[in-house]
Scaffold this motif. Structure first.
Motif, PDB file in Angstrom:
ATOM      1  N   ASP A 124       0.853  -1.182   0.000  1.00 34.88           N
ATOM      2  CA  ASP A 124       0.000   0.000   0.000  1.00 34.88           C
ATOM      3  C   ASP A 124       0.891   1.235   0.000  1.00 34.88           C
ATOM      4  OD1 ASP A 124      -2.297  -1.473  -0.057  1.00 34.88           O
ATOM      5  OD2 ASP A 124      -2.760  -1.251   2.076  1.00 34.88           O
ATOM      6  N   ALA A 125       0.294   2.397  -0.230  1.00 37.48           N
ATOM      7  CA  ALA A 125       1.114   3.608  -0.394  1.00 37.48           C
ATOM      8  C   ALA A 125       0.937   4.619   0.723  1.00 37.48           C
ATOM      9  CB  ALA A 125       0.794   4.278  -1.733  1.00 37.48           C
ATOM     10  N   TYR A 126      -0.285   4.893   1.101  1.00 35.21           N
ATOM     11  CA  TYR A 126      -0.539   6.023   1.996  1.00 35.21           C
ATOM     12  C   TYR A 126      -0.123   5.760   3.442  1.00 35.21           C
ATOM     13  CZ  TYR A 126      -3.488   7.410  -1.955  1.00 35.21           C
ATOM     14  OH  TYR A 126      -3.956   7.736  -3.195  1.00 35.21           O
ATOM     15  N   ASP A 127       0.000   4.499   3.817  1.00 40.92           N
ATOM     16  CA  ASP A 127       0.283   4.166   5.211  1.00 40.92           C
ATOM     17  C   ASP A 127       1.415   3.147   5.331  1.00 40.92           C
ATOM     18  OD1 ASP A 127      -1.063   2.019   4.156  1.00 40.92           O
ATOM     19  OD2 ASP A 127      -2.732   2.062   5.581  1.00 40.92           O
ATOM     20  N   VAL A 128       2.408   3.286   4.471  1.00 44.09           N
ATOM     21  CA  VAL A 128       3.549   2.364   4.456  1.00 44.09           C
ATOM     22  C   VAL A 128       4.842   3.159   4.387  1.00 44.09           C
ATOM     23  CG1 VAL A 128       4.769   0.601   3.090  1.00 44.09           C
ATOM     24  CG2 VAL A 128       2.288   0.432   3.419  1.00 44.09           C
ATOM     25  N   ALA A 131       9.226 -19.431   0.624  1.00 45.92           N
ATOM     26  CA  ALA A 131       7.913 -19.173   0.029  1.00 45.92           C
ATOM     27  C   ALA A 131       8.069 -18.731  -1.417  1.00 45.92           C
ATOM     28  CB  ALA A 131       7.181 -18.109   0.827  1.00 45.92           C
ATOM     29  N   LYS A 132       7.034 -18.981  -2.190  1.00 46.40           N
ATOM     30  CA  LYS A 132       6.938 -18.401  -3.524  1.00 46.40           C
ATOM     31  C   LYS A 132       6.162 -17.083  -3.473  1.00 46.40           C
ATOM     32  CE  LYS A 132       9.035 -21.575  -5.979  1.00 46.40           C
ATOM     33  NZ  LYS A 132      10.262 -21.268  -6.769  1.00 46.40           N
ATOM     34  N   VAL A 133       5.249 -16.994  -2.543  1.00 42.39           N
ATOM     35  CA  VAL A 133       4.512 -15.752  -2.291  1.00 42.39           C
ATOM     36  C   VAL A 133       4.401 -15.594  -0.775  1.00 42.39           C
ATOM     37  CG1 VAL A 133       2.370 -14.457  -2.600  1.00 42.39           C
ATOM     38  CG2 VAL A 133       3.199 -15.958  -4.438  1.00 42.39           C
ATOM     39  N   LEU A 134       4.740 -14.409  -0.275  1.00 39.61           N
ATOM     40  CA  LEU A 134       4.723 -14.150   1.157  1.00 39.61           C
ATOM     41  C   LEU A 134       3.886 -12.913   1.446  1.00 39.61           C
ATOM     42  CD1 LEU A 134       6.044 -15.045   3.933  1.00 39.61           C
ATOM     43  CD2 LEU A 134       7.679 -13.179   3.528  1.00 39.61           C
ATOM     44  N   PHE A 135       2.865 -13.074   2.275  1.00 42.63           N
ATOM     45  CA  PHE A 135       2.020 -11.959   2.708  1.00 42.63           C
ATOM     46  C   PHE A 135       2.391 -11.550   4.137  1.00 42.63           C
ATOM     47  CE2 PHE A 135      -0.585 -13.636  -0.686  1.00 42.63           C
ATOM     48  CZ  PHE A 135      -1.216 -12.517  -1.208  1.00 42.63           C
ATOM     49  N   GLY A 136       2.154 -10.293   4.428  1.00 39.07           N
ATOM     50  CA  GLY A 136       2.259  -9.848   5.801  1.00 39.07           C
ATOM     51  C   GLY A 136       1.160 -10.458   6.641  1.00 39.07           C
ATOM     52  N   ALA A 137       1.363 -10.466   7.961  1.00 35.87           N
ATOM     53  CA  ALA A 137       0.384 -11.068   8.870  1.00 35.87           C
ATOM     54  C   ALA A 137      -0.054 -10.051   9.910  1.00 35.87           C
ATOM     55  CB  ALA A 137       0.984 -12.290   9.545  1.00 35.87           C
ATOM     56  N   GLU A 138      -1.244 -10.290  10.465  1.00 35.58           N
ATOM     57  CA  GLU A 138      -1.796  -9.420  11.505  1.00 35.58           C
ATOM     58  C   GLU A 138      -2.600 -10.260  12.489  1.00 35.58           C
ATOM     59  OE1 GLU A 138      -5.332  -7.050  10.737  1.00 35.58           O
ATOM     60  OE2 GLU A 138      -5.087  -7.486   8.586  1.00 35.58           O
ATOM     61  N   PRO A 139      -2.989  -9.701  13.634  1.00 36.20           N
ATOM     62  CA  PRO A 139      -3.691 -10.500  14.647  1.00 36.20           C
ATOM     63  C   PRO A 139      -5.205 -10.566  14.469  1.00 36.20           C
ATOM     64  CG  PRO A 139      -3.115  -8.368  15.555  1.00 36.20           C
ATOM     65  CD  PRO A 139      -2.522  -8.410  14.183  1.00 36.20           C
ATOM     66  N   GLU A 153       9.486 -10.852   9.866  1.00 33.17           N
ATOM     67  CA  GLU A 153      10.869 -10.800   9.387  1.00 33.17           C
ATOM     68  C   GLU A 153      11.043  -9.691   8.361  1.00 33.17           C
ATOM     69  OE1 GLU A 153      13.441 -12.518  10.345  1.00 33.17           O
ATOM     70  OE2 GLU A 153      12.479 -14.001  11.637  1.00 33.17           O
ATOM     71  N   ILE A 154      10.011  -9.468   7.544  1.00 33.45           N
ATOM     72  CA  ILE A 154      10.046  -8.425   6.508  1.00 33.45           C
ATOM     73  C   ILE A 154       8.946  -7.410   6.746  1.00 33.45           C
ATOM     74  CG2 ILE A 154       9.887  -7.932   4.038  1.00 33.45           C
ATOM     75  CD1 ILE A 154      10.734 -10.852   3.530  1.00 33.45           C
ATOM     76  N   PHE A 155       7.712  -7.892   6.884  1.00 35.26           N
ATOM     77  CA  PHE A 155       6.541  -7.021   6.917  1.00 35.26           C
ATOM     78  C   PHE A 155       6.008  -6.872   8.346  1.00 35.26           C
ATOM     79  CE2 PHE A 155       5.892  -9.172   2.624  1.00 35.26           C
ATOM     80  CZ  PHE A 155       6.509  -8.149   1.918  1.00 35.26           C
ATOM     81  N   GLN A 156       5.828  -5.618   8.766  1.00 35.26           N
ATOM     82  CA  GLN A 156       5.235  -5.346  10.071  1.00 35.26           C
ATOM     83  C   GLN A 156       3.927  -4.591   9.891  1.00 35.26           C
ATOM     84  OE1 GLN A 156       6.307  -6.063  13.558  1.00 35.26           O
ATOM     85  NE2 GLN A 156       4.108  -5.675  13.503  1.00 35.26           N
ATOM     86  N   ASN A 157       2.813  -5.253  10.181  1.00 31.44           N
ATOM     87  CA  ASN A 157       1.522  -4.585  10.260  1.00 31.44           C
ATOM     88  C   ASN A 157       1.319  -4.144  11.703  1.00 31.44           C
ATOM     89  OD1 ASN A 157       0.275  -4.974   7.486  1.00 31.44           O
ATOM     90  ND2 ASN A 157       0.864  -7.084   8.002  1.00 31.44           N
ATOM     91  N   VAL A 173       6.999  -1.326   7.048  1.00 30.42           N
ATOM     92  CA  VAL A 173       6.010  -1.209   8.123  1.00 30.42           C
ATOM     93  C   VAL A 173       4.741  -0.582   7.573  1.00 30.42           C
ATOM     94  CG1 VAL A 173       6.957   1.008   8.901  1.00 30.42           C
ATOM     95  CG2 VAL A 173       5.594  -0.367  10.476  1.00 30.42           C
ATOM     96  N   HIS A 174       3.611  -1.118   8.025  1.00 31.61           N
ATOM     97  CA  HIS A 174       2.295  -0.768   7.469  1.00 31.61           C
ATOM     98  C   HIS A 174       1.371  -0.325   8.603  1.00 31.61           C
ATOM     99  CE1 HIS A 174      -1.628  -2.427   5.428  1.00 31.61           C
ATOM    100  NE2 HIS A 174      -1.519  -1.123   5.269  1.00 31.61           N
ATOM    101  N   GLY A 175       0.884   0.910   8.523  1.00 31.02           N
ATOM    102  CA  GLY A 175      -0.058   1.415   9.515  1.00 31.02           C
ATOM    103  C   GLY A 175      -1.471   1.038   9.143  1.00 31.02           C
ATOM    104  N   ASN A 176      -1.757  -0.236   9.157  1.00 27.63           N
ATOM    105  CA  ASN A 176      -3.056  -0.725   8.721  1.00 27.63           C
ATOM    106  C   ASN A 176      -4.140  -0.395   9.738  1.00 27.63           C
ATOM    107  OD1 ASN A 176      -1.566  -2.637  10.375  1.00 27.63           O
ATOM    108  ND2 ASN A 176      -3.291  -4.033  10.111  1.00 27.63           N
ATOM    109  N   GLY A 177      -5.385  -0.369   9.263  1.00 26.92           N
ATOM    110  CA  GLY A 177      -6.520  -0.155  10.151  1.00 26.92           C
ATOM    111  C   GLY A 177      -6.410   1.134  10.939  1.00 26.92           C
ATOM    112  N   PHE A 178      -6.551   1.016  12.251  1.00 29.68           N
ATOM    113  CA  PHE A 178      -6.555   2.193  13.119  1.00 29.68           C
ATOM    114  C   PHE A 178      -5.179   2.457  13.740  1.00 29.68           C
ATOM    115  CE2 PHE A 178     -10.917   0.570  13.040  1.00 29.68           C
ATOM    116  CZ  PHE A 178     -11.586   1.709  12.623  1.00 29.68           C
TER     117      PHE A 178
END
Length: 762
Positions: free
Chosen positions: A127-131, A149-157, A232-236, A273-278
């Protein structure tokens, strides 16, 4: 944000549709003074050119968040491909709260068609606005490959947007369990299969689409789709903010600092790092320090310089047009000083539309004095008076509309509690070139400021980890914060982009400032507060009592800085210059400028408004024992409620002078039981017989002007046959009390003479 184009020879910034050009001359430092792209604060990524990787994002508008994203990417030499730029958003409304974002998938799918046959190409999507990026692309690729992995997504709780699917997710031993679609990386063939697994509408939900693909176990396994559970890579951030901390690596030898983001729960250092949600506000806080290099304690705010402009390179006649809105919503001490500083702002008044909203009848005369004297110098003037009955939120909303009606370039709001001591405040804020920026103002010596470092869940004040350091200017820079008030500058292009229902001071159950800032946060507009330099201070109005005569005089404790500015003589501090020879009109009698004419006028008015002058007889019930040996017509400080203030005045301003000239005598704090204003008149008490004072030393301040307000008068020291008659208003005589300085008050032949007397250390 203002658009600031870059060139070797000239730079241009656009405010509300027109452009200023400035020639970029090299300075003595060798720089050009022009805008520069964010510098790469890390070693150059040597593997970048050899990496077979493309970075994609989706952004329709160049918002503050988008510019931050691009700046962070360029810090590491990354140039993302921006999809959807300039187009109208088609991915559904308010995807913070509701499902949507399918358009992002369709845009990416279309963009990847040209690379369909390239099996080795890696695609990174964010994403762009919050990354923000926190590390090199080569390191991102290395960590990705290490996952297998061949495709790796970020994770969240949290399982979004369908919580019912949570039970279908595989259990995890550590980290976050659920897929987040804002960050992912993968090899093109497998990613392309995911993108083409099913058809979806632009306003369908992208996260649900990727979730269903991931939860298809056969599809997941065959395409080796994994989640970055341990960041390891992506922080939500949402749901994980308490696990994050900024780690500082300090190299004192190199005078350098490196800042890293650490997930303390998984003991990892994520690279995106991703400022997802709130969690947008948490990301804003982190971005004050990350990626490393935007700020450090050695250089200060490096990122502040990105996008700066220099108004001095532009003809003053073409400087941006400012709509300056002044708001007097409370009875405010030192309002005359407020207006004086507004007038003294170093900005062409013919480029300023002036708007004044005053709800306080007490201040009507102050507004009138200012507008009658200076109003004609401004481009225009609109005043809303107390009798108009306009509430604060309505006047503030009207001021925004007035700015648009006047086709202003900038909107500058200033409350009466904000003293802009720095005359370059407006100019410096404009040159900072941000969408919304406030000068940091604090109540001197207090932690009370015009910004909040953080918010509670219900939108009220919370203290950020760095709040005290910023408020006390231990850290200087430009800080992304969730709330500002009292004084701030807004780019009018923002007001032209959104309508009055989107940016407003009128929301239920909150005050006007909170409503305005809530509006901006809802639109993801960044609010910055700058303490790069000292801009001014806030006035404390909480104890201001306008029922008193001269209420400003009683503010020495609550607003000492403004009090000193108003009431202490401008030459006072020169008295303490060791190279200056102090005036000594008689032996051991010293003469100092100490208080301003405003002080002397105010003190006389306090006494005359009280009006209960003593009789001048020996009997005086105000004294212990009821007897005065050498009586005068006077009023004591305690009679007008100013004894405590006067004693502080003695300690703060008189004692240093006493120690300066009467060497070896120290008494802190000084004591004084007799503090009073004396009135001499030919028809009352015109003089005072010879006497000693019951003091170690006595001070005598002239409150009005000989030759103008009265004739005659003065003080004669009998032992030395030395008289001081040419007293100066606001100047203080200081002389020993007992034994040596037997003295008398000389005859006043005309008018009224006022003096302030204190017997110090009796």
């Amino acid at each position: 944000m203002y658009v600031f184009s870059k060139s070797v020879f000239f730079a241009c910034f656009i405010i509300s549709g027109f452009c200023y050009e400035k020639f970029c001359e090299k300075s003595d430092r060798g720089d050009t003074g022009c805008d520069e792209s964010p510098k790469n604060h890390f070693a150059q990524d040597e593997n970048l050119k050899s990496l077979d990787v493309l970075v994609f994002t989706v952004a329709t508008n160049e918002t503050d968040g988008f510019q931050r994203y691009i700046n962070s990417a360029r810090t590491f030499g990354i140039e993302p491909v921006v999809l959807g730029k300039g187009e109208k958003w088609k991915g559904g409304q308010n995807i913070k709260l509701y499902a949507g974002g399918g358009w992002k998938i369709n845009l990416l799918k279309e963009a990847l068609k040209q690379y369909e046959a390239d099996d080795n190409k890696i695609i990174l999507f964010t994403d762009a606005y919050d990354v923000i990026f926190l590390g090199k692309l080569s390191e991102i690729i290395n960590r990705f490959k290490a996952t297998g992995a061949k495709v790796l997504f970020g994770a969240e709780p949290y399982c979004w947007p369908n919580v019912d699917l949570a039970k279908e997710y595989p259990e995890v031993e550590k980290g976050q369990r659920f897929l987040n679609s804002g960050l992912f990386i993968g090899y093109l063939p497998e990613l392309y299969k995911i993108l083409n697994k099913a058809e979806l509408e632009d306003n369908d939900d992208d996260q649900l689409y990727y979730t269903l693909a991931y939860l298809d176990k056969e599809f997941r396994d065959s395409n080796k789709i994994k989640l970055d559970h341990t960041s390891e890579i992506f922080q939500n951030i949402f749901g994980a903010a308490n696990d994050l901390e900024i780690v500082t690596i300090n190299d004192k030898d190199a005078a350098a600092e490196t800042y890293l983001l650490k997930n303390t729960k998984t003991n990892t250092q994520p690279l995106v790092v991703h400022g997802n949600g709130f969690s947008k506000l948490t990301l804003n806080y982190l971005s004050n320090y990350l990626p490393s290099g935007v700020w450090n304690s050695y250089e200060g705010c490096v990122a502040c310089k990105h996008g700066e402009i220099n108004l001095e390179k532009i003809p003053r006649a073409t400087w941006p047009v400012v709509h300056m809105s002044l708001f007097i919503e409370v009875n405010t001490p030192f309002i005359e000083g407020f207006f004086s500083k507004i007038y003294q702002l170093e900005y062409p008044k013919e480029r300023i539309h002036l708007f004044i909203h005053n709800t306080m009848k007490y201040h009507s005369v102050h507004v009138k004095n200012f507008t009658e004297k200076f109003g004609s110098e401004y481009l225009s003037l609109k005043e809303i008076k107390p009798e108009d009955g306009s509430p604060e939120w309505s006047a503030r909303d009207l001021s925004l509309s007035q700015c648009l009606a006047k086709n202003c370039d900038l909107y500058f709001a200033v409350d009466s509690t904000a003293h802009l001591d720095n005359p370059f405040t407006l100019k410096l804020l404009i040159e900072q070139n941000r969408t919304v920026v406030a000068p940091m103002l604090v109540r001197p010596g207090k932690a009370w400021s015009n910004f909040w470092g953080a918010l509670t869940n219900d939108g009220f004040y919370a203290r950020s980890n760095d709040y005290m350091d910023i408020a006390y200017s231990n850290k200087r820079g430009l800080w992304n914060v969730p709330f500002i008030n009292a004084a701030y500058l807004v780019n009018a292009s923002l007001l032209k982009t959104y309508d009055s229902s989107q940016i407003t001071y009128n929301l239920p159950n909150v005050d006007a400032d909170m409503a305005f800032c809530y509006s901006l946060r809802k639109l993801d507009v960044f609010m910055y507060v700058s303490n790069r330099v000292d801009f001014g201070h806030l006035i404390n109005y909480e104890t201001y009592d306008i029922t008193r005569a001269e209420p400003d005089m009683y503010q020495i404790f609550e607003n000492e800085q403004a009090w000193q500015e108003a009431f202490i003589h401008p030459d006072y501090f020169d008295n303490l210059n060791p190279d200056k020879k102090n005036l000594q009109p008689c032996p051991d009698v010293y003469w100092f400028p100490i208080v301003s004419r405003k002080f002397t006028n105010a003190l006389i008015n306090m006494m005359e408004s009280f009006g209960k002058w003593s009789s001048g007889n020996n009997e005086d019930e105000r004294l212990e024992g009821g007897y005065e040996a050498v009586p005068t017509r006077d009023i004591h400080m305690n009679q007008v409620g100013w004894e405590r203030h006067w004693l502080y005045f003695l300690q703060k301003y008189v004692r240093p002078l006493q120690e300066h000239v009467f060497l070896g005598y120290f008494h802190d704090p000084p004591k004084s039981l007799m503090n009073f204003v004396v009135r001499y008149r030919p028809d009352e008490q015109p003089s005072l017989r010879p006497h000693h004072d019951s003091s170690t030393y006595t001070i005598n301040i002239a409150l009005n002007e000989v030759g103008k307000d009265y004739e005659g008068g003065g003080c004669r020291f009998i032992r030395y046959n030395c008289s001081v008659v040419d007293t100066q208003i606001g100047w203080m005589l200081m002389h020993p009390g007992r034994l040596t300085h037997y003295h008398e008050g000389l005859l006043v032949t005309k008018g009224t003479r006022y003096i302030m007397i204190a017997f110090v250390d009796p």
